[in-house]
Design a protein around this motif. Structure first.
Motif, PDB file in Angstrom:
ATOM      1  N   LYS A 109      47.556  28.326  34.567  1.00 38.01           N
ATOM      2  CA  LYS A 109      46.318  27.549  34.503  1.00 38.01           C
ATOM      3  C   LYS A 109      45.260  28.095  33.555  1.00 38.01           C
ATOM      4  O   LYS A 109      44.261  27.445  33.322  1.00 38.01           O
ATOM      5  N   ASP A 110      45.429  29.261  33.049  1.00 44.85           N
ATOM      6  CA  ASP A 110      44.344  29.804  32.226  1.00 44.85           C
ATOM      7  C   ASP A 110      44.198  29.018  30.921  1.00 44.85           C
ATOM      8  O   ASP A 110      45.193  28.717  30.275  1.00 44.85           O
ATOM      9  N   PRO A 111      42.986  28.661  30.558  1.00 41.28           N
ATOM     10  CA  PRO A 111      42.810  27.897  29.323  1.00 41.28           C
ATOM     11  C   PRO A 111      43.122  28.673  28.050  1.00 41.28           C
ATOM     12  O   PRO A 111      43.407  28.088  27.018  1.00 41.28           O
ATOM     13  N   ASP A 112      43.077  29.979  28.112  1.00 36.44           N
ATOM     14  CA  ASP A 112      43.264  30.728  26.881  1.00 36.44           C
ATOM     15  C   ASP A 112      44.734  31.063  26.658  1.00 36.44           C
ATOM     16  O   ASP A 112      45.393  31.606  27.524  1.00 36.44           O
ATOM     17  N   GLY A 113      45.218  30.762  25.455  1.00 39.25           N
ATOM     18  CA  GLY A 113      46.640  30.942  25.164  1.00 39.25           C
ATOM     19  C   GLY A 113      47.075  32.390  25.235  1.00 39.25           C
ATOM     20  O   GLY A 113      48.149  32.721  25.734  1.00 39.25           O
ATOM     21  N   ASP A 114      46.211  33.273  24.751  1.00 36.64           N
ATOM     22  CA  ASP A 114      46.581  34.692  24.765  1.00 36.64           C
ATOM     23  C   ASP A 114      46.699  35.211  26.184  1.00 36.64           C
ATOM     24  O   ASP A 114      47.597  35.996  26.496  1.00 36.64           O
ATOM     25  N   CYS A 115      45.785  34.766  27.035  1.00 32.83           N
ATOM     26  CA  CYS A 115      45.861  35.217  28.429  1.00 32.83           C
ATOM     27  C   CYS A 115      47.165  34.789  29.065  1.00 32.83           C
ATOM     28  O   CYS A 115      47.814  35.582  29.767  1.00 32.83           O
ATOM     29  N   ARG A 116      47.537  33.570  28.770  1.00 35.08           N
ATOM     30  CA  ARG A 116      48.771  33.086  29.397  1.00 35.08           C
ATOM     31  C   ARG A 116      49.965  33.901  28.930  1.00 35.08           C
ATOM     32  O   ARG A 116      50.847  34.274  29.711  1.00 35.08           O
ATOM     33  N   ARG A 117      49.945  34.216  27.643  1.00 37.69           N
ATOM     34  CA  ARG A 117      51.075  34.970  27.105  1.00 37.69           C
ATOM     35  C   ARG A 117      51.134  36.360  27.725  1.00 37.69           C
ATOM     36  O   ARG A 117      52.198  36.844  28.105  1.00 37.69           O
ATOM     37  N   LEU A 118      49.985  36.979  27.833  1.00 40.34           N
ATOM     38  CA  LEU A 118      49.956  38.321  28.426  1.00 40.34           C
ATOM     39  C   LEU A 118      50.409  38.294  29.872  1.00 40.34           C
ATOM     40  O   LEU A 118      51.139  39.185  30.320  1.00 40.34           O
ATOM     41  N   ALA A 119      49.990  37.255  30.595  1.00 38.39           N
ATOM     42  CA  ALA A 119      50.392  37.168  32.005  1.00 38.39           C
ATOM     43  C   ALA A 119      51.906  37.048  32.106  1.00 38.39           C
ATOM     44  O   ALA A 119      52.549  37.686  32.945  1.00 38.39           O
ATOM     45  N   LEU A 120      52.453  36.240  31.212  1.00 38.34           N
ATOM     46  CA  LEU A 120      53.905  36.070  31.225  1.00 38.34           C
ATOM     47  C   LEU A 120      54.604  37.389  30.966  1.00 38.34           C
ATOM     48  O   LEU A 120      55.570  37.752  31.658  1.00 38.34           O
ATOM     49  N   GLN A 121      54.099  38.136  30.001  1.00 36.50           N
ATOM     50  CA  GLN A 121      54.728  39.419  29.704  1.00 36.50           C
ATOM     51  C   GLN A 121      54.653  40.366  30.880  1.00 36.50           C
ATOM     52  O   GLN A 121      55.588  41.109  31.156  1.00 36.50           O
ATOM     53  N   ASN A 122      53.488  40.345  31.536  1.00 44.38           N
ATOM     54  CA  ASN A 122      53.361  41.220  32.696  1.00 44.38           C
ATOM     55  C   ASN A 122      54.364  40.860  33.777  1.00 44.38           C
ATOM     56  O   ASN A 122      54.976  41.736  34.401  1.00 44.38           O
ATOM     57  N   LEU A 123      54.537  39.556  33.987  1.00 43.50           N
ATOM     58  CA  LEU A 123      55.507  39.141  35.004  1.00 43.50           C
ATOM     59  C   LEU A 123      56.907  39.587  34.618  1.00 43.50           C
ATOM     60  O   LEU A 123      57.677  40.064  35.461  1.00 43.50           O
ATOM     61  N   LEU A 124      57.215  39.484  33.333  1.00 41.25           N
ATOM     62  CA  LEU A 124      58.530  39.937  32.894  1.00 41.25           C
ATOM     63  C   LEU A 124      58.697  41.429  33.121  1.00 41.25           C
ATOM     64  O   LEU A 124      59.759  41.891  33.555  1.00 41.25           O
ATOM     65  N   LEU A 125      57.634  42.173  32.827  1.00 39.57           N
ATOM     66  CA  LEU A 125      57.713  43.618  33.041  1.00 39.57           C
ATOM     67  C   LEU A 125      57.978  43.928  34.503  1.00 39.57           C
ATOM     68  O   LEU A 125      58.779  44.806  34.834  1.00 39.57           O
ATOM     69  N   MET A 126      57.291  43.177  35.368  1.00 38.27           N
ATOM     70  CA  MET A 126      57.496  43.442  36.794  1.00 38.27           C
ATOM     71  C   MET A 126      58.915  43.118  37.214  1.00 38.27           C
ATOM     72  O   MET A 126      59.535  43.854  37.997  1.00 38.27           O
TER      73      MET A 126
END
Lengths: 634, 328
Positions: A605-622
């Motif tokens: 849901k985050d409007p910012d594209g970079d935030c979404r990408r970072l969140a995705l990476q964090n989930l992958l790391l986890m």
């Protein structure tokens, strides 16, 4: 598809139905690909065909109108063609009006610039439709200038709206500008204000370009708003949109109106930068040929080998440097300059002497202002500060972190403190990934810290690459090559760098409120903490740091500024990379689970594209963490 | 094998302050004593006796504000001095008097030295920077009437005038002014008509000093950068760049061409005096004596060529006097 022309009263509604049905089923491309060029040619000069075409689209039932209109707008080769094909459909049909004026402009943002130009050009071509154009402009401006829209819409949408505004402006005529001048001005001011407030440079630039363009349009005489920013392709494209004028007028009377779409015919010529009026005259090519007796030959030159460049000597001792830098004598500026240039190397060569006066030197450097114009003063000062900090980390770090939260410093100084801490930490730590997950031939991660607001992007790129490397590698299996390791000098001092910074972030001072106006500094703080966390890999304090960082992130996770959110997400990445897995799973399980659900939210849901990408990476790391634990035999 | 540069013939000490301007008056017949006038930052004008090397008189007329220009008007009995108290003073020094006979209030707060030109017996023209930023005023002395005001055109953005030189091709012809400005350009003005004849951008930095050889119609200017610029005046009264010469260290405070037009001297911020041949700007010598920036250089006007001297005044409060290339 052939029609019987002339004379016959045929009912087209059947055809409209067919057209509508086909379009709604997603076959716009096929049918309109044939229909539109055909109609374009037919309606070029023939009024009857034009009316047939208008009737055709008007008869499409409402439930299929959107698909048809959308298809036409996308496929028409130019605004004038669109005008011929659709006629005044938007005025007559409510659904069409909604699609054209609201949906395509405000609710969608995926259309190309040409489509926008077609659409808005179409609206501007007819008197009846111009009122719609003005209304559209008003609504676009309202969206553009509302601060909540700025915060919650993506960068692409904002770019789209800006483009639409500029194209509208390019179509406006003088009397219309006159009547709407006040509104334009108000919206521009509001919009610029909330955009300049933003921490993302791209948004600021967008605001500046649009504001300049609006100001240009409404103030034809007198001073025009001018911002200073770096030109790049995006800004040039936007400016180009504003200047072009439609090279055609009322459609039916131009029979040979052919491929002059895009209105690019009137290309604006960038005015030549006016040459300096008195350029230096060319050197006289004919040297004075001296045929007469050269009396200069009588004069024998003396020995001039001693004539060399004058070098001002810098002081050789640290204490002398301190004296020069704190001295109030204004005449010795040469010596001051030489001292500033020589300071870093002196500090590094004399660590013992520096340690005696380290805090004093740090204080002087923090408050040092440019006395004369030296090239690269900021960099020289920063390097000297880093040298002092790495030579005597603990007391200087204590001093700097305490000053970060003190009164009466400028934002620039506080951010300088953060930069210096990060650079020094990098120097001290030189981290290498130890252990089994090392990539064979991995390079030493070097975090290029660039000046200014790019510093976060630079290091983030590197960390992201690291994350990608790590993620991929685990799938391929384990690598057996291990590189030599070095003790991490950052180990003993990491705590002194990290914890004081994180301690007081929620305590506002009179001149400094991290949670309030100074969210730019908060964003930088978050990025700094992320870097410090990353560099603290394999230090003793890393787990405690991780826990504190998690709390910090948790408290701020709903912050409205996207730069801050990016910083927080980077913190999570660093945490996951640095803290050993066993410790993560042992001490922080519940928090991590909560974080995981928060990350999922951000990703969607985050409007910012970079935030979404970072969140995705964090989930992958986890995910990888979990997998890793499953792989390792217990 | 080139000889090492000579040492100063003698050094005058005792001004007690940085020396900003020097002017010789040695042309008088025997038994006149050759004199050197020096203006210093303390506001005093010292009259040095070049036989005894001591100060004969000290003139105090500028309220202890720095004196930056000193000229004689037809002999050593009449002196003109300009100081930072915004005044130009005319002195009567005959028979041991030391009084200010007249003064002009220039309202100029810069450092632009005025320039004198004798146009007729007992009449001089003086060019000075005026109150308004870019203007140069021409006055007639001793009547102090204004001849004209030279204003650059609007938008020219020349900045302050930094140095001036009034000259005329021969006695009786039109007086012309060369002015160097803050933006690095040199402008040639026609004084009688009050308009600019030609403008040339010589430097990127302000023109600190210039001198002109009217016989060869060639001039030289120095600035705060490393380049000396030599320019010439063609028949159409247009300035053109002739040559440039790059120096080792940046910054020139003063340039002067010897009256016989054979050599010239530059005073540098790097504490050195440089001598060049004027014909081709061949570097001849670098005189390294002073320990602070040299503010001024001046050649003497001895009638006997062998006695000619060069004097340099510096911020280190000393005046060095040299005898160099006196044999030619």
């Amino acid at each position: 598809v052939c029609f019987v022309p002339g004379g016959l009263d045929c009912s087209i509604s059947f055809v409209s139905h067919v057209l509508g049905k086909v379009c709604i089923h997603g076959r716009q491309k096929e049918i309109l690909g044939v229909l539109v060029p055909c109609l374009t040619d037919l309606t070029k000069s023939d009024c009857i065909w034009q009316r047939i075409c208008w009737r055709l689209v008007e008869c499409v039932p409402d439930r299929w109108m959107e698909a048809v209109v959308l298809g036409f707008v996308q496929r028409a080769p130019g605004a004038d063609v669109l005008s011929r094909l659709l006629g005044n459909l938007v005025v007559k049909n409510k659904k069409a009006q909604f699609v054209v004026t609201q949906k395509m402009l405000l609710l969608q943002y995926g259309h190309t610039t040409e489509v926008l130009q077609n659409l808005l050009g179409y609206l501007s071509l007819d008197g009846l439709r111009r009122t719609l154009l003005l209304r559209v402009l008003q609504e676009l401006l309202e969206t553009w200038s509302s601060s909540s829209a700025v915060k919650h819409s993506t960068a692409e949408q904002q770019l789209y709206i800006s483009k639409a505004i500029l194209i509208c402006l390019s179509h406006l005529k003088e009397p219309e500008i006159e009547t709407h001048r006040q509104e334009l001005l108000t919206s521009m001011m509001e919009g610029v204000k909330c955009r300049l407030d933003s921490s993302l440079p791209q948004q600021r630039r967008l605001g500046m370009v649009v504001a300049e363009s609006i100001s240009l349009k409404i103030n034809t005489e007198g001073p025009v708003l001018k911002f200073e920013y770096e030109e790049d392709d995006e800004t040039r494209e936007l400016k180009f949109l504003l200047v072009q004028t439609p090279s055609f007028c009322n459609v039916p009377s131009l029979p040979d109106d052919d491929r002059s779409e895009k209105a690019g015919a009137a290309l604006p010529l960038v005015p030549e930068s006016n040459e300096k009026s008195h350029a230096a005259a060319p050197v006289m090519s004919n040297e004075e040929s001296d045929t007469e007796f050269d009396s200069d030959d009588d004069l024998i030159p003396y020995d001039m080998s001693e004539d060399k460049e004058l070098k001002i000597k810098a002081p050789v001792y640290i204490r002398d440097c301190i004296e020069v830098l704190t001295g109030s004598r204004t005449e010795d500026v040469d010596k001051w300059e030489a001292t500033v240039k020589a300071l870093e190397s002196l500090v590094r060569k004399n660590p013992a002497a520096t340690r005696e006066v380290s805090v004093e030197l740090a204080k002087i450097l923090l408050h040092l202002e440019e006395k004369t114009c030296i090239e690269g003063f900021v960099e020289l000062r920063q390097r000297a500060q880093v040298a002092v900090l790495t030579t005597d980390p603990i007391p200087v770090a204590k001093y700097l972190t305490s000053q970060f939260y003190s009164l009466n410093y400028s934002l620039r100084q506080r951010m300088d403190i953060l930069d210096v801490l990060v650079l020094a930490a990098q120097e001290l730590s030189c981290p290498k990934f130890l252990g089994k997950t090392k990539h064979s031939g991995a390079q030493k991660p070097c975090i290029q810290l660039l000046q200014g607001s790019d510093s976060s992007k630079g290091w983030r790129r590197v960390v992201d690459e690291r994350i990608k490397n790590k993620t991929r590698r685990l799938d391929k299996g384990q690598c057996h090559v291990e590189l030599a390791s070095r003790p991490n000098e950052f180990n003993s001092v990491a705590g002194y760098f990290f914890f004081p910074l994180i301690q007081h972030f929620d305590r506002p001072l009179t001149t400094f409120d991290l949670l309030g106006e100074d969210h730019l500094v908060l964003g930088r703080l978050a990025h700094t903490l992320a870097i410090l966390m990353y560099l603290a890999v394999n230090t003793v304090a890393v787990t405690a740091m991780g826990k504190a960082l998690l709390e910090f992130v948790w408290a701020l996770r709903f912050h409205t500024d996207s730069y801050v959110r990016q910083g927080l997400l980077s913190c999570i990445s660093s945490l996951l990379l640095s803290v050993p897995t066993e410790r993560i799973l042992a001490d922080m399980t519940e928090e991590l689970l909560e974080t995981q659900s928060w990350l999922g939210d951000v990703m969607e849901k985050d409007p910012d594209g970079d935030c979404r990408r970072l969140a995705l990476q964090n989930l992958l790391l986890m995910e990888n963490l979990k997998k890793k634990l499953e792989v390792v035999p217990s | 094998m080139a000889l090492p540069p000579p040492d100063p013939q003698f050094v005058l000490r005792g001004t007690g302050a940085a020396v900003h301007i020097l002017h010789f008056s040695c042309g008088g017949p025997e038994p006149d004593i050759p004199l050197l006038f020096s203006g210093s930052e303390s506001g005093f004008i010292h009259v040095w006796n070049l036989r005894t090397h001591r100060v004969d008189t000290a003139l105090d007329g500028h309220g202890r504000k720095s004196v930056y220009c000193v000229e004689t008007m037809g002999g050593k009995d009449r002196l003109l001095s300009q100081g930072r108290d915004q005044r130009i003073c005319l002195w009567d020094l005959a028979e041991g008097r030391t009084s200010v006979t007249d003064s002009v209030f220039t309202e100029h707060v810069g450092f632009c030295r005025c320039s004198l030109l004798k146009v007729a017996q007992g009449r001089w023209l003086m060019a000075m920077a005026a109150r308004s930023l870019e203007e140069v005023q021409i006055l007639e002395l001793p009547s102090k009437t204004s001849v004209c005001t030279l204003k650059p055109e609007v938008g020219a953005k020349l900045g302050m005038p930094m140095c001036l030189k009034l000259w005329q091709l021969s006695c009786g012809s039109q007086p012309v002014l060369l002015a160097g400005y803050e933006d690095g350009s040199v402008v040639l003005w026609n004084v009688s008509m009050g308009k600019a004849l030609s403008q040339l951008i010589c430097h990127q930095e302000p023109v600190m000093s210039l001198d002109f050889d009217s016989e060869k119609a060639k001039g030289i200017s120095g600035s705060s950068e490393k380049v000396l610029s030599i320019w010439s005046l063609n028949e159409q009264q247009n300035l053109q760049v002739y040559k440039t010469h790059e120096l080792v260290n940046a910054g020139i405070s003063d340039i002067t061409i010897r009256p016989d037009k054979k050599i010239l001297a530059t005073a540098g911020w790097d504490h050195r005096i440089r001598i060049f041949g004027w014909k081709k700007l061949k570097p001849l010598a670098v005189l390294d004596y002073h320990t602070a920036t040299v503010h001024c250089v001046s050649f003497s006007d001895h009638s006997n060529p062998r006695e000619r001297l060069l004097a340099a005044g510096s911020k280190d409060q000393r005046i060095s006097v040299w005898s160099i290339y006196a044999q030619t």
